[in-house]
Write an enzyme that holds these catalytic residues in place. Structure first.
Site, PDB file in Angstrom:
ATOM      1  N   ASP A   1     -20.154  12.550 -62.494  1.00 20.92           N
ATOM      2  CA  ASP A   1     -18.851  11.961 -62.197  1.00 20.92           C
ATOM      3  C   ASP A   1     -18.866  11.540 -60.737  1.00 20.92           C
ATOM      4  O   ASP A   1     -18.966  12.382 -59.840  1.00 20.92           O
ATOM      5  CB  ASP A   1     -17.735  12.985 -62.451  1.00 20.92           C
ATOM      6  CG  ASP A   1     -16.366  12.332 -62.555  1.00 20.92           C
ATOM      7  OD1 ASP A   1     -16.261  11.124 -62.286  1.00 20.92           O
ATOM      8  OD2 ASP A   1     -15.401  13.031 -62.906  1.00 20.92           O
TER       9      ASP A   1
ATOM     10  N   ASP B   1     -17.707   5.152 -63.894  1.00 15.07           N
ATOM     11  CA  ASP B   1     -18.172   6.149 -62.930  1.00 15.07           C
ATOM     12  C   ASP B   1     -18.507   7.501 -63.549  1.00 15.07           C
ATOM     13  O   ASP B   1     -18.614   8.499 -62.833  1.00 15.07           O
ATOM     14  CB  ASP B   1     -17.112   6.346 -61.844  1.00 15.07           C
ATOM     15  CG  ASP B   1     -15.787   6.846 -62.407  1.00 15.07           C
ATOM     16  OD1 ASP B   1     -15.540   6.663 -63.611  1.00 15.07           O
ATOM     17  OD2 ASP B   1     -14.994   7.419 -61.634  1.00 15.07           O
ATOM     18  N   GLU B   2     -18.700   7.534 -64.855  1.00 13.64           N
ATOM     19  CA  GLU B   2     -18.867   8.835 -65.520  1.00 13.64           C
ATOM     20  C   GLU B   2     -19.770   8.683 -66.734  1.00 13.64           C
ATOM     21  O   GLU B   2     -19.660   7.714 -67.486  1.00 13.64           O
ATOM     22  CB  GLU B   2     -17.492   9.356 -65.946  1.00 13.64           C
ATOM     23  CG  GLU B   2     -17.476  10.735 -66.528  1.00 13.64           C
ATOM     24  CD  GLU B   2     -16.076  11.173 -66.929  1.00 13.64           C
ATOM     25  OE1 GLU B   2     -15.947  12.307 -67.416  1.00 13.64           O
ATOM     26  OE2 GLU B   2     -15.109  10.381 -66.771  1.00 13.64           O
TER      27      GLU B   2
END
Length: 463
Positions: A11, A105-106
Protein backbone atom coordinates in the site's frame (compact mmCIF):
# COMPACT_ATOMS: atom_id res chain seq x y z
CA UNK A 1 -3.88 -21.51 4.90
CA UNK A 2 -0.15 -21.41 4.14
CA UNK A 3 2.59 -22.30 6.55
CA UNK A 4 4.82 -19.42 5.42
CA UNK A 5 4.16 -15.64 5.11
CA UNK A 6 4.48 -15.58 1.33
CA UNK A 7 1.54 -13.31 0.47
CA UNK A 8 2.57 -9.67 0.25
CA UNK A 9 0.32 -6.62 0.39
CA UNK A 10 1.71 -3.30 -0.81
CA UNK A 11 0.00 0.00 0.00
CA UNK A 12 1.70 3.17 -1.20
CA UNK A 13 1.79 5.88 1.47
CA UNK A 14 -0.67 8.76 0.86
CA UNK A 15 -0.07 8.11 -2.83
CA UNK A 16 -1.50 11.16 -4.64
CA UNK A 17 -0.22 13.60 -2.01
CA UNK A 18 3.19 11.90 -1.87
CA UNK A 19 3.54 12.22 -5.66
CA UNK A 20 2.80 15.93 -5.38
CA UNK A 21 5.35 16.37 -2.59
CA UNK A 22 7.99 14.45 -4.54
CA UNK A 23 7.46 16.62 -7.61
CA UNK A 24 7.32 19.93 -5.69
CA UNK A 25 10.28 20.53 -3.33
CA UNK A 26 8.54 23.42 -1.59
CA UNK A 27 5.75 21.08 -0.39
CA UNK A 28 7.95 18.40 1.17
CA UNK A 29 7.15 18.08 4.85
CA UNK A 30 4.08 20.33 4.42
CA UNK A 31 0.37 19.60 4.62
CA UNK A 32 -0.93 18.72 1.13
CA UNK A 33 -4.52 17.90 0.19
CA UNK A 34 -5.46 16.54 -3.25
CA UNK A 35 -9.04 16.51 -4.51
CA UNK A 36 -11.85 18.52 -6.04
CA UNK A 37 -11.42 22.18 -5.13
CA UNK A 38 -14.99 23.33 -5.83
CA UNK A 39 -17.59 23.93 -3.11
CA UNK A 40 -18.74 20.31 -3.42
CA UNK A 41 -15.32 18.76 -3.88
CA UNK A 42 -14.05 15.94 -1.69
CA UNK A 43 -10.59 14.96 -0.50
CA UNK A 44 -8.96 12.22 -2.60
CA UNK A 45 -5.79 11.97 -0.51
CA UNK A 46 -4.23 13.93 2.34
CA UNK A 47 -0.55 13.86 3.24
CA UNK A 48 0.39 12.63 6.69
CA UNK A 49 1.16 16.22 7.64
CA UNK A 50 -2.45 17.15 6.77
CA UNK A 51 -3.86 14.15 8.63
CA UNK A 52 -2.49 15.60 11.87
CA UNK A 53 -5.21 18.26 11.54
CA UNK A 54 -7.93 15.62 11.05
CA UNK A 55 -8.11 15.76 7.24
CA UNK A 56 -8.81 12.41 5.60
CA UNK A 57 -9.97 10.87 2.33
CA UNK A 58 -13.63 11.34 1.30
CA UNK A 59 -13.99 14.36 3.59
CA UNK A 60 -15.77 17.38 2.05
CA UNK A 61 -13.13 19.80 0.84
CA UNK A 62 -14.83 22.70 2.63
CA UNK A 63 -14.40 20.88 5.95
CA UNK A 64 -10.75 20.12 5.13
CA UNK A 65 -10.09 23.81 4.49
CA UNK A 66 -11.55 24.68 7.90
CA UNK A 67 -9.36 22.08 9.62
CA UNK A 68 -6.14 22.89 7.73
CA UNK A 69 -6.47 26.39 6.22
CA UNK A 70 -2.74 26.66 5.50
CA UNK A 71 -2.40 23.37 3.61
CA UNK A 72 -1.67 23.26 -0.12
CA UNK A 73 -4.84 22.30 -2.01
CA UNK A 74 -4.19 20.74 -5.42
CA UNK A 75 -6.22 19.36 -8.34
CA UNK A 76 -5.39 15.68 -9.07
CA UNK A 77 -3.07 14.78 -11.96
CA UNK A 78 -4.39 11.31 -12.72
CA UNK A 79 -2.29 10.72 -15.82
CA UNK A 80 0.86 11.17 -13.73
CA UNK A 81 -0.47 8.94 -10.93
CA UNK A 82 -1.29 6.20 -13.45
CA UNK A 83 2.18 6.34 -14.99
CA UNK A 84 3.84 5.99 -11.58
CA UNK A 85 1.42 3.21 -10.65
CA UNK A 86 2.50 1.37 -13.82
CA UNK A 87 6.11 1.59 -12.63
CA UNK A 88 5.21 0.18 -9.22
CA UNK A 89 3.08 -2.62 -10.67
CA UNK A 90 5.96 -3.51 -12.97
CA UNK A 91 8.19 -3.99 -9.93
CA UNK A 92 5.56 -6.22 -8.36
CA UNK A 93 5.29 -8.35 -11.50
CA UNK A 94 9.04 -8.87 -11.42
CA UNK A 95 8.45 -10.71 -8.13
CA UNK A 96 5.62 -12.97 -9.27
CA UNK A 97 3.20 -13.63 -12.14
CA UNK A 98 0.38 -13.48 -9.58
CA UNK A 99 -0.20 -9.79 -8.86
CA UNK A 100 -3.70 -8.63 -7.92
CA UNK A 101 -4.05 -4.83 -8.19
CA UNK A 102 -6.79 -3.35 -6.02
CA UNK A 103 -6.27 0.27 -7.07
CA UNK A 104 -3.55 2.52 -8.45
CA UNK A 105 -1.60 2.30 -5.19
CA UNK A 106 -2.44 -1.09 -3.69
CA UNK A 107 -1.94 -4.73 -4.66
CA UNK A 108 -1.48 -8.30 -3.42
CA UNK A 109 1.46 -10.44 -4.61
CA UNK A 110 1.87 -14.23 -4.29
CA UNK A 111 5.61 -14.47 -3.67
CA UNK A 112 5.55 -18.26 -3.57
CA UNK A 113 4.12 -18.46 -7.09
CA UNK A 114 7.09 -16.49 -8.39
CA UNK A 115 9.64 -18.51 -6.47
CA UNK A 116 10.65 -15.28 -4.72
CA UNK A 117 9.92 -16.45 -1.17
CA UNK A 118 9.26 -19.75 0.53
CA UNK A 119 9.82 -19.01 4.23
CA UNK A 120 9.88 -16.13 6.69
CA UNK A 121 13.44 -15.03 5.95
CA UNK A 122 13.10 -14.99 2.16
CA UNK A 123 9.74 -13.20 2.41
CA UNK A 124 11.18 -10.48 4.60
CA UNK A 125 14.11 -10.01 2.22
CA UNK A 126 11.74 -9.76 -0.77
CA UNK A 127 9.62 -7.16 1.01
CA UNK A 128 12.62 -5.07 1.99
CA UNK A 129 14.03 -5.17 -1.54
CA UNK A 130 10.68 -4.17 -3.00
CA UNK A 131 10.47 -1.10 -0.77
CA UNK A 132 14.02 -0.08 -1.73
CA UNK A 133 13.30 -0.61 -5.44
CA UNK A 134 10.13 1.51 -5.26
CA UNK A 135 11.99 4.33 -3.57
CA UNK A 136 14.80 4.19 -6.15
CA UNK A 137 12.39 4.13 -9.11
CA UNK A 138 9.81 6.67 -7.93
CA UNK A 139 11.21 8.55 -4.90
CA UNK A 140 8.08 7.36 -3.04
CA UNK A 141 7.51 5.10 -0.06
CA UNK A 142 5.23 2.12 0.31
CA UNK A 143 4.21 0.01 3.29
CA UNK A 144 4.47 -3.77 3.03
CA UNK A 145 2.58 -6.47 4.90
CA UNK A 146 3.60 -10.14 4.77
CA UNK A 147 1.47 -13.01 6.02
CA UNK A 148 0.08 -16.43 5.16
CA UNK A 149 -3.23 -15.00 3.84
CA UNK A 150 -4.56 -11.95 2.02
CA UNK A 151 -6.58 -10.75 5.01
CA UNK A 152 -3.60 -10.85 7.36
CA UNK A 153 -1.21 -9.35 4.80
CA UNK A 154 -3.49 -6.32 4.46
CA UNK A 155 -3.75 -5.97 8.23
CA UNK A 156 0.04 -6.15 8.40
CA UNK A 157 0.50 -3.37 5.84
CA UNK A 158 -1.88 -1.14 7.81
CA UNK A 159 0.22 -1.70 10.91
CA UNK A 160 3.36 -0.92 8.89
CA UNK A 161 2.21 2.56 7.83
CA UNK A 162 3.85 4.80 6.99
CA UNK A 163 6.98 3.55 5.24
CA UNK A 164 7.39 0.26 7.08
CA UNK A 165 7.30 -3.51 6.82
CA UNK A 166 5.39 -5.87 9.13
CA UNK A 167 5.49 -9.66 8.91
CA UNK A 168 2.92 -11.76 10.77
CA UNK A 169 4.52 -15.02 11.81
CA UNK A 170 2.43 -18.16 11.20
CA UNK A 171 0.93 -19.38 14.48
CA UNK A 172 0.46 -15.89 15.93
CA UNK A 173 -2.60 -14.92 13.86
CA UNK A 174 -5.32 -15.64 16.45
CA UNK A 175 -3.52 -13.72 19.17
CA UNK A 176 -3.07 -10.76 16.81
CA UNK A 177 -6.67 -10.70 15.58
CA UNK A 178 -8.41 -11.23 18.92
CA UNK A 179 -8.39 -7.68 20.35
CA UNK A 180 -8.98 -5.96 16.99
CA UNK A 181 -12.30 -4.38 16.04
CA UNK A 182 -14.65 -6.47 13.91
CA UNK A 183 -14.41 -3.66 11.34
CA UNK A 184 -10.87 -4.89 10.65
CA UNK A 185 -12.20 -7.95 8.82
CA UNK A 186 -13.01 -7.84 5.09
CA UNK A 187 -16.75 -7.58 4.48
CA UNK A 188 -17.55 -5.78 7.74
CA UNK A 189 -18.66 -2.30 6.76
CA UNK A 190 -20.58 0.29 8.79
CA UNK A 191 -23.94 -1.51 8.52
CA UNK A 192 -22.62 -4.97 9.46
CA UNK A 193 -20.46 -3.43 12.18
CA UNK A 194 -23.48 -1.70 13.74
CA UNK A 195 -25.50 -4.90 13.53
CA UNK A 196 -22.79 -6.83 15.37
CA UNK A 197 -22.36 -4.06 17.93
CA UNK A 198 -26.07 -4.19 18.80
CA UNK A 199 -25.59 -7.91 19.37
CA UNK A 200 -22.77 -7.14 21.82
CA UNK A 201 -19.95 -8.16 19.44
CA UNK A 202 -17.17 -5.60 19.20
CA UNK A 203 -13.90 -7.49 18.73
CA UNK A 204 -12.72 -10.35 16.53
CA UNK A 205 -12.33 -12.51 19.65
CA UNK A 206 -15.97 -11.90 20.58
CA UNK A 207 -16.92 -12.74 17.01
CA UNK A 208 -15.18 -16.10 17.28
CA UNK A 209 -16.72 -16.77 20.70
CA UNK A 210 -20.22 -16.07 19.37
CA UNK A 211 -19.96 -19.22 17.28
CA UNK A 212 -20.80 -20.00 13.68
CA UNK A 213 -24.50 -20.74 14.27
CA UNK A 214 -25.08 -17.39 15.96
CA UNK A 215 -23.31 -15.49 13.18
CA UNK A 216 -25.38 -17.31 10.53
CA UNK A 217 -28.53 -16.33 12.46
CA UNK A 218 -27.41 -12.69 12.65
CA UNK A 219 -25.93 -12.22 9.19
CA UNK A 220 -27.18 -15.00 6.95
CA UNK A 221 -25.56 -18.21 5.83
CA UNK A 222 -22.86 -17.02 3.42
CA UNK A 223 -21.78 -13.94 5.39
CA UNK A 224 -21.94 -15.74 8.74
CA UNK A 225 -19.83 -18.68 7.59
CA UNK A 226 -17.29 -16.39 5.95
CA UNK A 227 -16.84 -14.07 8.94
CA UNK A 228 -16.54 -16.94 11.40
CA UNK A 229 -13.74 -18.44 9.33
CA UNK A 230 -11.92 -15.10 9.19
CA UNK A 231 -12.33 -14.62 12.95
CA UNK A 232 -10.38 -17.89 13.29
CA UNK A 233 -7.72 -16.48 10.91
CA UNK A 234 -8.84 -18.77 8.09
CA UNK A 235 -8.65 -17.07 4.72
CA UNK A 236 -8.15 -19.27 1.69
CA UNK A 237 -8.71 -16.58 -0.96
CA UNK A 238 -6.05 -16.86 -3.67
CA UNK A 239 -4.19 -13.99 -5.26
CA UNK A 240 -5.94 -13.49 -8.62
CA UNK A 241 -3.78 -12.01 -11.37
CA UNK A 242 -6.62 -10.59 -13.47
CA UNK A 243 -9.74 -8.97 -12.08
CA UNK A 244 -12.66 -8.84 -14.49
CA UNK A 245 -13.83 -5.32 -15.21
CA UNK A 246 -17.60 -5.19 -14.66
CA UNK A 247 -18.32 -1.67 -15.86
CA UNK A 248 -16.78 1.53 -17.19
CA UNK A 249 -18.23 4.86 -16.09
CA UNK A 250 -17.56 8.57 -15.67
CA UNK A 251 -19.36 11.20 -13.63
CA UNK A 252 -19.13 14.87 -12.72
CA UNK A 253 -20.31 16.79 -9.66
CA UNK A 254 -21.27 20.41 -10.33
CA UNK A 255 -20.42 23.35 -8.10
CA UNK A 256 -23.83 24.87 -8.84
CA UNK A 257 -27.00 22.88 -9.54
CA UNK A 258 -27.88 22.70 -13.23
CA UNK A 259 -31.50 23.68 -13.94
CA UNK A 260 -31.46 24.23 -17.68
CA UNK A 261 -32.63 21.06 -19.45
CA UNK A 262 -30.56 21.81 -22.55
CA UNK A 263 -27.42 22.14 -20.43
CA UNK A 264 -28.21 18.83 -18.69
CA UNK A 265 -28.59 17.11 -22.06
CA UNK A 266 -25.30 18.62 -23.24
CA UNK A 267 -23.53 17.34 -20.13
CA UNK A 268 -24.95 13.84 -20.61
CA UNK A 269 -23.73 13.82 -24.21
CA UNK A 270 -20.26 14.93 -23.12
CA UNK A 271 -20.12 12.27 -20.39
CA UNK A 272 -21.19 9.58 -22.87
CA UNK A 273 -18.32 10.53 -25.18
CA UNK A 274 -15.83 10.46 -22.30
CA UNK A 275 -17.15 7.07 -21.22
CA UNK A 276 -16.69 5.63 -24.71
CA UNK A 277 -13.13 6.92 -24.89
CA UNK A 278 -12.38 5.14 -21.64
CA UNK A 279 -14.17 2.02 -22.88
CA UNK A 280 -12.16 1.96 -26.11
CA UNK A 281 -8.96 2.64 -24.21
CA UNK A 282 -9.56 -0.60 -22.30
CA UNK A 283 -10.32 -2.50 -25.53
CA UNK A 284 -13.88 -3.24 -24.38
CA UNK A 285 -17.49 -2.79 -25.47
CA UNK A 286 -20.74 -3.15 -23.57
CA UNK A 287 -24.45 -3.89 -23.90
CA UNK A 288 -25.99 -1.95 -21.01
CA UNK A 289 -25.95 1.86 -20.89
CA UNK A 290 -26.47 3.37 -17.43
CA UNK A 291 -27.42 6.96 -16.55
CA UNK A 292 -26.94 8.29 -13.01
CA UNK A 293 -28.62 11.51 -11.86
CA UNK A 294 -28.26 13.01 -8.39
CA UNK A 295 -30.82 15.75 -7.93
CA UNK A 296 -30.84 18.93 -5.85
CA UNK A 297 -32.28 17.08 -2.81
CA UNK A 298 -29.50 14.40 -2.92
CA UNK A 299 -31.92 11.77 -4.25
CA UNK A 300 -30.09 9.58 -6.76
CA UNK A 301 -31.81 7.98 -9.74
CA UNK A 302 -30.33 5.29 -11.96
CA UNK A 303 -31.74 4.33 -15.34
CA UNK A 304 -30.41 1.67 -17.72
CA UNK A 305 -31.05 0.33 -21.21
CA UNK A 306 -29.73 -2.95 -22.61
CA UNK A 307 -28.86 -3.06 -26.32
CA UNK A 308 -29.12 -6.03 -28.65
CA UNK A 309 -25.35 -6.48 -28.66
CA UNK A 310 -22.18 -4.92 -27.23
CA UNK A 311 -20.95 -1.68 -28.73
CA UNK A 312 -18.24 0.94 -28.32
CA UNK A 313 -19.83 3.35 -30.77
CA UNK A 314 -20.11 6.91 -29.36
CA UNK A 315 -23.28 7.68 -31.30
CA UNK A 316 -25.05 4.59 -29.93
CA UNK A 317 -24.08 5.37 -26.34
CA UNK A 318 -25.02 9.05 -26.72
CA UNK A 319 -28.45 8.20 -28.10
CA UNK A 320 -29.12 5.61 -25.39
CA UNK A 321 -28.07 8.02 -22.64
CA UNK A 322 -30.31 10.73 -24.14
CA UNK A 323 -33.29 8.35 -24.14
CA UNK A 324 -32.64 7.49 -20.51
CA UNK A 325 -32.49 11.18 -19.61
CA UNK A 326 -35.94 11.68 -21.14
CA UNK A 327 -37.38 9.52 -18.34
CA UNK A 328 -35.86 11.59 -15.51
CA UNK A 329 -37.37 14.76 -14.02
CA UNK A 330 -34.60 17.33 -13.53
CA UNK A 331 -36.73 20.46 -13.00
CA UNK A 332 -35.52 20.96 -9.41
CA UNK A 333 -31.87 20.98 -10.43
CA UNK A 334 -29.07 18.44 -10.88
CA UNK A 335 -25.89 18.26 -8.78
CA UNK A 336 -24.29 15.14 -10.32
CA UNK A 337 -24.49 13.29 -13.63
CA UNK A 338 -22.86 10.06 -14.69
CA UNK A 339 -22.85 7.73 -17.70
CA UNK A 340 -21.62 4.14 -17.60
CA UNK A 341 -21.48 1.00 -19.70
CA UNK A 342 -21.76 -2.52 -18.26
CA UNK A 343 -22.27 -6.00 -19.64
CA UNK A 344 -18.76 -5.75 -21.03
CA UNK A 345 -17.22 -7.80 -23.82
CA UNK A 346 -14.07 -7.70 -25.91
CA UNK A 347 -15.94 -7.52 -29.23
CA UNK A 348 -18.53 -5.16 -30.76
CA UNK A 349 -21.88 -5.63 -32.43
CA UNK A 350 -21.51 -4.94 -36.14
CA UNK A 351 -25.11 -3.85 -36.79
CA UNK A 352 -24.87 -0.65 -34.79
CA UNK A 353 -27.79 1.03 -36.54
CA UNK A 354 -30.10 -1.81 -35.56
CA UNK A 355 -29.38 -1.06 -31.92
CA UNK A 356 -30.21 2.63 -31.87
CA UNK A 357 -32.79 3.94 -34.27
CA UNK A 358 -32.09 7.33 -35.71
CA UNK A 359 -28.39 7.34 -34.96
CA UNK A 360 -26.65 9.65 -37.41
CA UNK A 361 -23.24 9.10 -38.89
CA UNK A 362 -20.63 9.45 -36.17
CA UNK A 363 -18.85 12.78 -35.99
CA UNK A 364 -15.30 12.67 -34.70
CA UNK A 365 -15.07 14.39 -31.32
CA UNK A 366 -11.64 15.59 -30.15
CA UNK A 367 -10.26 14.25 -26.89
CA UNK A 368 -10.90 16.56 -23.95
CA UNK A 369 -9.42 16.60 -20.47
CA UNK A 370 -11.52 14.98 -17.75
CA UNK A 371 -12.24 18.07 -15.69
CA UNK A 372 -15.37 19.10 -13.87
CA UNK A 373 -17.85 20.66 -16.25
CA UNK A 374 -18.54 23.33 -13.68
CA UNK A 375 -15.85 25.15 -15.66
CA UNK A 376 -17.03 24.01 -19.08
CA UNK A 377 -19.27 27.02 -19.55
CA UNK A 378 -16.27 29.37 -19.66
CA UNK A 379 -15.45 31.00 -22.94
CA UNK A 380 -13.01 29.08 -25.16
CA UNK A 381 -10.50 31.93 -24.98
CA UNK A 382 -10.25 31.78 -21.19
CA UNK A 383 -7.30 29.64 -20.14
CA UNK A 384 -7.63 27.38 -17.12
CA UNK A 385 -4.75 26.94 -14.70
CA UNK A 386 -5.64 24.13 -12.22
CA UNK A 387 -3.79 24.35 -8.91
CA UNK A 388 -0.84 21.97 -8.82
CA UNK A 389 -0.61 21.37 -12.56
CA UNK A 390 2.61 21.81 -14.54
CA UNK A 391 3.50 24.83 -16.64
CA UNK A 392 6.52 26.14 -18.51
CA UNK A 393 7.55 29.76 -19.00
CA UNK A 394 9.84 30.72 -21.84
CA UNK A 395 12.09 32.73 -19.50
CA UNK A 396 11.72 31.00 -16.13
CA UNK A 397 11.44 27.33 -17.09
CA UNK A 398 9.33 24.62 -15.49
CA UNK A 399 6.97 25.26 -12.60
CA UNK A 400 3.54 24.54 -11.17
CA UNK A 401 0.40 26.55 -10.53
CA UNK A 402 -0.08 27.68 -6.94
CA UNK A 403 -3.37 29.39 -7.69
CA UNK A 404 -5.27 31.54 -10.15
CA UNK A 405 -8.10 34.05 -10.22
CA UNK A 406 -9.04 37.60 -11.16
CA UNK A 407 -7.12 37.27 -14.40
CA UNK A 408 -3.87 36.28 -12.69
CA UNK A 409 -2.02 32.99 -12.20
CA UNK A 410 0.68 32.43 -9.57
CA UNK A 411 3.45 29.96 -10.42
CA UNK A 412 6.26 28.46 -8.34
CA UNK A 413 9.22 27.59 -10.54
CA UNK A 414 10.89 24.40 -9.35
CA UNK A 415 11.46 20.81 -10.45
CA UNK A 416 11.66 17.50 -8.58
CA UNK A 417 15.45 17.79 -8.46
CA UNK A 418 15.76 21.48 -7.62
CA UNK A 419 15.66 23.47 -4.40
CA UNK A 420 12.35 25.16 -3.48
CA UNK A 421 11.78 27.75 -6.19
CA UNK A 422 10.65 31.33 -6.52
CA UNK A 423 7.05 32.43 -6.96
CA UNK A 424 5.95 34.75 -9.76
CA UNK A 425 2.54 36.02 -10.90
CA UNK A 426 1.42 36.47 -14.52
CA UNK A 427 -1.68 37.34 -16.48
CA UNK A 428 -3.72 34.24 -17.29
CA UNK A 429 -3.33 35.04 -20.99
CA UNK A 430 0.45 35.58 -20.85
CA UNK A 431 1.71 34.06 -24.16
CA UNK A 432 5.01 33.04 -22.53
CA UNK A 433 3.23 30.66 -20.12
CA UNK A 434 2.00 27.29 -21.36
CA UNK A 435 0.76 24.04 -19.79
CA UNK A 436 3.49 21.39 -19.57
CA UNK A 437 3.88 17.68 -19.02
CA UNK A 438 5.03 16.51 -15.56
CA UNK A 439 8.74 15.86 -15.13
CA UNK A 440 10.00 12.46 -13.91
CA UNK A 441 10.23 12.23 -10.13
CA UNK A 442 13.61 10.50 -10.50
CA UNK A 443 16.13 11.54 -13.15
CA UNK A 444 16.98 8.68 -15.52
CA UNK A 445 20.17 9.91 -17.12
CA UNK A 446 22.58 12.79 -17.64
CA UNK A 447 20.34 14.42 -20.23
CA UNK A 448 17.29 14.43 -18.00
CA UNK A 449 19.25 15.58 -15.00
CA UNK A 450 20.49 18.51 -17.03
CA UNK A 451 16.96 19.38 -18.12
CA UNK A 452 15.76 19.32 -14.52
CA UNK A 453 18.53 21.63 -13.41
CA UNK A 454 17.88 23.99 -16.31
CA UNK A 455 14.17 24.11 -15.52
CA UNK A 456 14.57 25.17 -11.92
CA UNK A 457 18.17 26.18 -11.36
CA UNK A 458 17.89 29.71 -12.73
CA UNK A 459 15.08 30.61 -10.35
CA UNK A 460 15.65 28.32 -7.35
CA UNK A 461 16.49 29.76 -3.97
CA UNK A 462 16.91 28.44 -0.45
CA UNK A 463 13.88 27.95 1.74
Amino acid sequence: MRSAPTILHLDMDAFFASVEQASKPSLRGKAVVVGGLGPRGVVATASYEARVFGVHSAMPMAQARRLAPNAAYLVPRFALYRSISDQVMGLLRSLSPLVEPLSLDEAFVDLEAGGTAWDERSARLAGAKLRADIRAATALTGSVGLAASKMLAKIASERAKPDGLVLIEPGTERALLGPLSVRTLPGVGPATGDHLRRAGIHTVEELAEAGEDELVRLLGKAHGHGLFAMALARDERPVVAERETKSVSVEDTYDVDIHDRVRVATEVRRLAERCVRRLRGAGLSGRTIVLKVRRYDFSTLTRSETLRGPTDDPAVVREAAARLLDSVDTTGGVRLLGVGVSGLADYTQEDLFAQAAGVEEEVSVPEEPEVSSATASRTPSERRWPAGHDVRHTAHGHGWVQGSGLGRVTVRFETPGSAPGRVKTFRTDDPALEPADPLPLVSRGPGEEGDARAGGGAVAESR
